[in-house]
Design a protein around this motif. Structure first.
Motif, PDB file in Angstrom:
ATOM      1  N   SER A 191       0.795  -1.318   0.097  1.00 36.38           N
ATOM      2  CA  SER A 191       0.063  -0.245   0.193  1.00 36.38           C
ATOM      3  C   SER A 191       0.821   1.305  -0.019  1.00 36.38           C
ATOM      4  CB  SER A 191      -0.908  -0.134   1.229  1.00 36.38           C
ATOM      5  OG  SER A 191      -0.199   0.095   2.486  1.00 36.38           O
ATOM      6  N   ASN A 198       2.756   4.361  -1.406  1.00 38.08           N
ATOM      7  CA  ASN A 198       2.607   5.143  -2.505  1.00 38.08           C
ATOM      8  C   ASN A 198       3.846   6.024  -2.475  1.00 38.08           C
ATOM      9  OD1 ASN A 198       0.040   4.231  -3.459  1.00 38.08           O
ATOM     10  ND2 ASN A 198      -0.898   5.561  -2.008  1.00 38.08           N
ATOM     11  N   LYS A 250       4.206   9.305  -2.639  1.00 42.30           N
ATOM     12  CA  LYS A 250       4.032  10.280  -1.829  1.00 42.30           C
ATOM     13  C   LYS A 250       4.316  10.139  -0.482  1.00 42.30           C
ATOM     14  CE  LYS A 250      -0.859   9.962  -1.311  1.00 42.30           C
ATOM     15  NZ  LYS A 250      -2.285  10.233  -1.453  1.00 42.30           N
ATOM     16  N   ASP A 251       4.278   8.719   0.111  1.00 38.14           N
ATOM     17  CA  ASP A 251       4.318   8.150   1.180  1.00 38.14           C
ATOM     18  C   ASP A 251       5.999   8.104   1.947  1.00 38.14           C
ATOM     19  OD1 ASP A 251       1.767   7.884   1.650  1.00 38.14           O
ATOM     20  OD2 ASP A 251       1.965   5.873   1.026  1.00 38.14           O
ATOM     21  N   THR A 268       0.518   5.154 -12.158  1.00 40.00           N
ATOM     22  CA  THR A 268      -0.042   4.745 -10.868  1.00 40.00           C
ATOM     23  C   THR A 268       0.857   5.421  -9.614  1.00 40.00           C
ATOM     24  OG1 THR A 268      -0.387   2.851  -9.280  1.00 40.00           O
ATOM     25  CG2 THR A 268       1.491   2.596 -10.730  1.00 40.00           C
ATOM     26  N   ASP A 269       0.082   5.532  -8.481  1.00 40.60           N
ATOM     27  CA  ASP A 269       1.000   6.219  -7.260  1.00 40.60           C
ATOM     28  C   ASP A 269       1.578   5.228  -6.507  1.00 40.60           C
ATOM     29  OD1 ASP A 269      -0.123   8.848  -8.020  1.00 40.60           O
ATOM     30  OD2 ASP A 269      -1.842   8.721  -6.801  1.00 40.60           O
ATOM     31  N   ALA A 270       1.331   3.997  -6.708  1.00 45.29           N
ATOM     32  CA  ALA A 270       2.055   2.809  -5.943  1.00 45.29           C
ATOM     33  C   ALA A 270       3.484   2.807  -6.245  1.00 45.29           C
ATOM     34  CB  ALA A 270       1.416   1.566  -6.485  1.00 45.29           C
ATOM     35  N   LEU A 271       4.281   2.744  -5.154  1.00 42.61           N
ATOM     36  CA  LEU A 271       5.609   2.849  -4.990  1.00 42.61           C
ATOM     37  C   LEU A 271       6.083   1.578  -5.893  1.00 42.61           C
ATOM     38  CD1 LEU A 271       8.340   3.925  -4.335  1.00 42.61           C
ATOM     39  CD2 LEU A 271       8.396   2.783  -2.217  1.00 42.61           C
ATOM     40  N   PRO A 289       0.488  -1.854 -10.266  1.00 42.22           N
ATOM     41  CA  PRO A 289       0.937  -1.838  -8.944  1.00 42.22           C
ATOM     42  C   PRO A 289       1.181  -3.219  -8.269  1.00 42.22           C
ATOM     43  CG  PRO A 289      -0.876  -0.544  -9.266  1.00 42.22           C
ATOM     44  CD  PRO A 289      -0.651  -1.130 -10.428  1.00 42.22           C
TER      45      PRO A 289
END
Length: 88
Positions: free
Chosen positions: A17, A19, A21-22, A65-68, A76
């Protein structure tokens, strides 16, 4: 990926989970928004791990996608399978 799991002790559901931005590069932490009990927590990481994450992010490049963490298909990562099953 495995080093991040081992170094931080985050759970697999937390891992998938994360991302972009995390990841707080300046603070050397990951803001975990999906921790146990639907809590949020700050996970510190070493400077060596942050260096590896920055390298991964630059190689990862732009993806829709925002997923790292992403798969080879640039989607993701949604689960981590049991390593014993994969490794034989």
């Amino acid at each position: 990926m495995m080093l991040l799991l081992l170094e931080t002790g985050i759970r697999t559901n937390e891992f998938v989970s994360i991302n972009l931005k995390d990841v707080k590069i300046e603070e050397s932490v990951i803001h975990e928004r999906n921790a146990k009990g639907n809590q949020e927590r700050i996970v510190p990481i070493t400077s060596a791990m942050m260096k590896q994450l920055k390298k991964y992010i630059s190689i990862r490049g732009y993806v829709e996608t925002d997923a790292l963490f992403i798969t080879l298909d640039r989607k993701p990562v949604i689960e981590i399978r049991n390593i014993r099953e994969e490794g034989g």
